[in-house]
Motif scaffolding. Structure first.
Motif, PDB file in Angstrom:
ATOM      1  N   PRO A 147       0.806  -1.238   0.000  1.00 10.55           N
ATOM      2  CA  PRO A 147       0.000   0.000   0.000  1.00 10.55           C
ATOM      3  C   PRO A 147       0.831   1.276   0.000  1.00 10.55           C
ATOM      4  O   PRO A 147       0.363   2.329  -0.463  1.00 10.55           O
ATOM      5  CB  PRO A 147      -0.826  -0.121   1.293  1.00 10.55           C
ATOM      6  CG  PRO A 147      -0.894  -1.586   1.574  1.00 10.55           C
ATOM      7  CD  PRO A 147       0.396  -2.162   1.082  1.00 10.55           C
ATOM      8  N   ASP A 148       2.078   1.226   0.491  1.00  9.32           N
ATOM      9  CA  ASP A 148       2.938   2.419   0.529  1.00  9.32           C
ATOM     10  C   ASP A 148       3.739   2.627  -0.752  1.00  9.32           C
ATOM     11  O   ASP A 148       4.481   3.615  -0.864  1.00  9.32           O
ATOM     12  CB  ASP A 148       3.911   2.338   1.703  1.00  9.32           C
ATOM     13  CG  ASP A 148       3.217   2.490   3.044  1.00  9.32           C
ATOM     14  OD1 ASP A 148       2.121   3.092   3.067  1.00  9.32           O
ATOM     15  OD2 ASP A 148       3.756   1.999   4.054  1.00  9.32           O
ATOM     16  N   TYR A 149       3.604   1.716  -1.710  1.00  5.28           N
ATOM     17  CA  TYR A 149       4.375   1.821  -2.950  1.00  5.28           C
ATOM     18  C   TYR A 149       4.071   3.129  -3.678  1.00  5.28           C
ATOM     19  O   TYR A 149       2.911   3.504  -3.848  1.00  5.28           O
ATOM     20  CB  TYR A 149       4.033   0.633  -3.844  1.00  5.28           C
ATOM     21  CG  TYR A 149       4.679   0.626  -5.204  1.00  5.28           C
ATOM     22  CD1 TYR A 149       6.041   0.827  -5.366  1.00  5.28           C
ATOM     23  CD2 TYR A 149       3.918   0.390  -6.348  1.00  5.28           C
ATOM     24  CE1 TYR A 149       6.636   0.795  -6.614  1.00  5.28           C
ATOM     25  CE2 TYR A 149       4.489   0.353  -7.607  1.00  5.28           C
ATOM     26  CZ  TYR A 149       5.853   0.567  -7.731  1.00  5.28           C
ATOM     27  OH  TYR A 149       6.428   0.535  -8.985  1.00  5.28           O
ATOM     28  N   ASN A 150       5.132   3.809  -4.076  1.00  5.16           N
ATOM     29  CA  ASN A 150       5.067   5.083  -4.799  1.00  5.16           C
ATOM     30  C   ASN A 150       4.607   6.255  -3.937  1.00  5.16           C
ATOM     31  O   ASN A 150       4.382   7.360  -4.461  1.00  5.16           O
ATOM     32  CB  ASN A 150       4.197   4.988  -6.056  1.00  5.16           C
ATOM     33  CG  ASN A 150       4.970   4.420  -7.226  1.00  5.16           C
ATOM     34  OD1 ASN A 150       6.189   4.527  -7.295  1.00  5.16           O
ATOM     35  ND2 ASN A 150       4.259   3.794  -8.161  1.00  5.16           N
ATOM     36  N   LYS A 151       4.473   6.038  -2.643  1.00  6.81           N
ATOM     37  CA  LYS A 151       4.193   7.146  -1.738  1.00  6.81           C
ATOM     38  C   LYS A 151       5.513   7.721  -1.226  1.00  6.81           C
ATOM     39  O   LYS A 151       6.546   7.053  -1.264  1.00  6.81           O
ATOM     40  CB  LYS A 151       3.318   6.672  -0.572  1.00  6.81           C
ATOM     41  CG  LYS A 151       1.902   6.286  -1.005  1.00  6.81           C
ATOM     42  CD  LYS A 151       1.062   5.880   0.185  1.00  6.81           C
ATOM     43  CE  LYS A 151      -0.360   5.511  -0.265  1.00  6.81           C
ATOM     44  NZ  LYS A 151      -1.188   5.062   0.887  1.00  6.81           N
ATOM     45  N   PRO A 152       5.512   8.959  -0.761  1.00  3.84           N
ATOM     46  CA  PRO A 152       6.770   9.576  -0.304  1.00  3.84           C
ATOM     47  C   PRO A 152       7.417   8.796   0.833  1.00  3.84           C
ATOM     48  O   PRO A 152       6.732   8.157   1.643  1.00  3.84           O
ATOM     49  CB  PRO A 152       6.329  10.967   0.165  1.00  3.84           C
ATOM     50  CG  PRO A 152       5.060  11.232  -0.568  1.00  3.84           C
ATOM     51  CD  PRO A 152       4.375   9.901  -0.697  1.00  3.84           C
ATOM     52  N   LEU A 153       8.732   8.856   0.886  1.00  5.81           N
ATOM     53  CA  LEU A 153       9.463   8.236   1.980  1.00  5.81           C
ATOM     54  C   LEU A 153       9.109   8.897   3.302  1.00  5.81           C
ATOM     55  O   LEU A 153       8.681  10.056   3.343  1.00  5.81           O
ATOM     56  CB  LEU A 153      10.972   8.361   1.751  1.00  5.81           C
ATOM     57  CG  LEU A 153      11.584   7.611   0.569  1.00  5.81           C
ATOM     58  CD1 LEU A 153      13.074   7.939   0.485  1.00  5.81           C
ATOM     59  CD2 LEU A 153      11.369   6.123   0.692  1.00  5.81           C
ATOM     60  N   GLU A 154       9.313   8.155   4.385  1.00  2.39           N
ATOM     61  CA  GLU A 154       9.171   8.743   5.712  1.00  2.39           C
ATOM     62  C   GLU A 154      10.151   9.915   5.843  1.00  2.39           C
ATOM     63  O   GLU A 154      11.263   9.878   5.295  1.00  2.39           O
ATOM     64  CB  GLU A 154       9.471   7.701   6.783  1.00  2.39           C
ATOM     65  CG  GLU A 154       8.542   6.503   6.785  1.00  2.39           C
ATOM     66  CD  GLU A 154       7.151   6.863   7.250  1.00  2.39           C
ATOM     67  OE1 GLU A 154       7.017   7.838   8.030  1.00  2.39           O
ATOM     68  OE2 GLU A 154       6.197   6.185   6.843  1.00  2.39           O
ATOM     69  N   PRO A 155       9.783  10.978   6.538  1.00  2.00           N
ATOM     70  CA  PRO A 155      10.673  12.148   6.652  1.00  2.00           C
ATOM     71  C   PRO A 155      12.077  11.796   7.137  1.00  2.00           C
ATOM     72  O   PRO A 155      13.064  12.345   6.632  1.00  2.00           O
ATOM     73  CB  PRO A 155       9.941  13.049   7.643  1.00  2.00           C
ATOM     74  CG  PRO A 155       8.488  12.703   7.464  1.00  2.00           C
ATOM     75  CD  PRO A 155       8.464  11.221   7.192  1.00  2.00           C
ATOM     76  N   THR A 156      12.192  10.892   8.104  1.00  2.00           N
ATOM     77  CA  THR A 156      13.510  10.503   8.609  1.00  2.00           C
ATOM     78  C   THR A 156      14.354   9.890   7.502  1.00  2.00           C
ATOM     79  O   THR A 156      15.556  10.189   7.367  1.00  2.00           O
ATOM     80  CB  THR A 156      13.372   9.507   9.767  1.00  2.00           C
ATOM     81  OG1 THR A 156      12.671  10.132  10.838  1.00  2.00           O
ATOM     82  CG2 THR A 156      14.734   9.035  10.254  1.00  2.00           C
ATOM     83  N   ASP A 157      13.746   9.031   6.687  1.00  2.00           N
ATOM     84  CA  ASP A 157      14.487   8.370   5.615  1.00  2.00           C
ATOM     85  C   ASP A 157      14.830   9.350   4.506  1.00  2.00           C
ATOM     86  O   ASP A 157      15.912   9.270   3.906  1.00  2.00           O
ATOM     87  CB  ASP A 157      13.668   7.200   5.058  1.00  2.00           C
ATOM     88  CG  ASP A 157      13.390   6.154   6.124  1.00  2.00           C
ATOM     89  OD1 ASP A 157      14.266   5.939   6.982  1.00  2.00           O
ATOM     90  OD2 ASP A 157      12.288   5.576   6.114  1.00  2.00           O
ATOM     91  N   ALA A 158      13.930  10.281   4.230  1.00  2.00           N
ATOM     92  CA  ALA A 158      14.213  11.305   3.219  1.00  2.00           C
ATOM     93  C   ALA A 158      15.381  12.187   3.659  1.00  2.00           C
ATOM     94  O   ALA A 158      16.239  12.563   2.849  1.00  2.00           O
ATOM     95  CB  ALA A 158      12.972  12.150   2.961  1.00  2.00           C
ATOM     96  N   GLU A 159      15.444  12.501   4.944  1.00  2.00           N
ATOM     97  CA  GLU A 159      16.553  13.302   5.455  1.00  2.00           C
ATOM     98  C   GLU A 159      17.865  12.521   5.381  1.00  2.00           C
ATOM     99  O   GLU A 159      18.909  13.060   5.002  1.00  2.00           O
ATOM    100  CB  GLU A 159      16.275  13.719   6.899  1.00  2.00           C
ATOM    101  CG  GLU A 159      17.373  14.566   7.515  1.00  2.00           C
ATOM    102  CD  GLU A 159      17.057  14.949   8.953  1.00  2.00           C
ATOM    103  OE1 GLU A 159      17.913  15.600   9.582  1.00  2.00           O
ATOM    104  OE2 GLU A 159      15.978  14.589   9.451  1.00  2.00           O
TER     105      GLU A 159
END
Length: 400
Positions: free
Chosen positions: A8-20
């Motif tokens: 269900p999370d496919y193609n959704k934005p990464l978690e903020p921690t992981d994006a950082e």
């Protein structure tokens, strides 16, 4: 075997921690730290047009991490980087002021480092990086290895002054034992896998891997359309796919995660839709990928941005090693260890299997980027599987 990402999370934005962790600022920090390593140099990016034609794709490039920081593996970017970051952070805490990488070898920082002990579990390459990082800063390192780690790989770790601790069982058993002993003794565990409540340091290790992606993108004539990246606990695949997703957004390459069929914890996790610890069976020749329990941080990234998950057989990996050692046309010869060529093994399997080829979207316009994640980290084993020594393979390219 292959499965598409249906989470269900496919193609959704990464978690903020992981994006950082995996974004531009994190990658900038890694490259700044690398600039202060005396033996740092970009690793080669090889074009393989003859092999690309054989596979029916437009272009194929291999980033060769067998030359990284004298350790022969991409892991050199992760463990040592995390150790240095942690030493500087501890120095800031004790000294009560900001401490920059330029001050790493100052008397004040060295006085802090010498009191610190770092521990980790390894199949070989990660432990070598942690040991090197500890030696660089003057700290102590204890490296936990299981019985399947060859004496050649143990010796390569020991040369950095690390203490080796042998543990019965698998890599995952070694991870648990290293964590237990480190907690009992107040040491810092620097793991390349993560579990509940232990995520930041594995995130720093993954952040270190973004440097090789940055280097490759700067050298490629065009951005890649497809990538096949091998997975053990998933850290390198997550680091590469996460950084690419943050760099390219909707234009990111199609990303395929490649597992050994005998140690397919990421594949089974993708199939189940949640982290799955698989049973230990017959060992895989891809020793650096022989992991049975996925990294929670890695899966948290992969479920968002990996497109396809697949497995390769033992013979696929050995064939990829030999194919890189014996190129056709004017392609360069590349020394790839048992796990280093697993991404190419996945590409070859995908290109020759109509269902996977269609699912991945491989065609004559595809531009493939692969990472040779290790060279011959066990030269004797390499010679057994390839029929040539690493030096003989390198000599072929030098004569070309």
């Amino acid at each position: 075997m292959f499965v598409l990402n249906t989470h269900p999370d496919y193609n959704k934005p990464l978690e903020p921690t992981d994006a950082e962790t995996l974004g531009e600022n994190g990658a900038n920090t890694v490259e700044r730290f690398l600039a202060h390593r005396t033996n740092h140099a970009e690793t080669p990016l090889h074009a393989l047009p003859a092999l690309a034609r054989e596979l029916g794709v437009g272009a194929l490039h291999v980033k060769d991490e067998g030359h990284r920081l004298g350790l022969g593996s991409f892991k050199a970017l992760g463990g040592a980087y995390a150790v240095i970051r942690l030493v500087l952070e501890e120095a800031e805490r004790r000294l009560g002021c900001p401490v920059d990488i330029t001050e790493l070898h100052s008397p004040e920082v060295m006085a802090v480092a010498v009191t610190m002990t770092f521990a980790c579990a390894t199949d070989g390459n990660h432990g070598r990086s942690v040991a090197q990082g500890a030696e660089l800063v003057g700290a102590k390192a204890l490296i936990f290895v299981h019985g399947g780690v060859s004496e050649a790989r143990v010796a390569a770790i020991s040369r950095f002054g690390a203490e080796i601790v042998r543990v019965d069982g698998t890599y995952d058993d070694t991870v648990a034992e290293a964590a237990r002993v480190a907690i009992e003794n107040g040491w810092t565990i620097v793991s390349d896998t993560s579990w509940a409540g232990y995520e930041r340091i594995p995130g720093l290790v993954m952040q270190g891997y973004t440097a090789m992606v940055r280097e490759a993108l700067r050298r490629l004539p065009e951005p890649p359309t497809h990538m096949f990246v091998q997975a053990g606990v998933g850290g390198v695949a997550a680091a590469v796919s996460g950084h690419l997703a943050l760099t390219f957004g909707d234009r990111r390459p199609t990303f395929t995660v490649v597992d050994p069929v005998r140690a397919a914890c990421i594949f089974e996790t993708a199939r189940a839709g949640h982290p799955v610890k698989i049973a230990h069976g017959e060992p895989t020749v891809m020793a650096m990928l022989e992991c049975y329990d996925p990294s929670l941080v890695a899966w948290r990234v992969l479920k968002h941005v990996a497109d396809v998950f697949m497995t390769v057989e033992e013979d696929d990996a050995i064939a990829a090693m030999n194919r890189l050692a014996r190129p056709s046309g004017h392609d360069p010869a590349i020394v790839a260890g048992e796990s280093g060529g697993a991404g190419l093994a996945g590409l070859i399997r995908a290109a020759s299997t109509p269902a996977i080829r269609a699912a991945v979207g491989l065609d004559e316009n595809a531009r493939i980027l692969l990472f040779n994640t290790e060279g011959a980290t066990d030269p004797e084993r390499y010679a057994e599987l390839v029929g040539m020594t690493p030096a003989q393979v390198c000599a072929k390219t030098n004569r070309a």
